[in-house]
Design a protein around this motif. Structure first.
Motif: not given
Length: 124
Positions: A38-55
């Motif tokens: 909504r904010a960008s007025k663009l449609t998502a085309t994919g997802l990137v998994g980046n789940t982490h807790l640093l160290h």
């Protein structure tokens, strides 16, 4: 952003970290994706998994986060483009056979209370 980009000329990949507030469930992550759209007025085309807790990140943490990312992908009919993984655990995550490419990354963020390591390498 929509006005700055020619129609159909973009890929909008949403990065999900299931260890963050509001994106720790599929429903919360979907809400966040919709807010960005909504904010960008663009449609998502994919997802990137980046789940982490640093160290403290482990292969289990990455796998648990991937489960949520995959659920979001299914509910939104989006591909998971890749999963970002710290270099030090990429082999352990590769053994899980997630079925998507892995992007090895080096942790370079240093929290203010952490001492700088010798040799100028501030990462892990």
């Amino acid at each position: 952003l929509k006005d700055a980009l020619p129609e159909g000329s973009h890929e909008l990949w949403i990065v999900l970290n299931a260890r963050r507030p509001f994106t720790d469930t599929a429903e919360g992550s979907i809400r966040m994706v919709r807010q960005i759209e909504r904010a960008s007025k663009l449609t998502a085309t994919g997802l990137v998994g980046n789940t982490h807790l640093l160290h403290e990140t482990s292969a289990k943490i990455v796998a648990d986060g991937f489960g949520i990312t995959k659920e979001v992908a299914g509910k939104m009919s989006l591909p998971v483009c890749f999963v970002a993984v710290q270099e030090k655990i990429v082999q352990s995550v590769a053994e899980l056979s997630l079925g998507v490419p892995l992007l090895p990354m080096r942790l370079t963020m240093r929290r203010p209370w952490e001492k700088e390591q010798r040799g100028g390498n501030r990462g892990a």
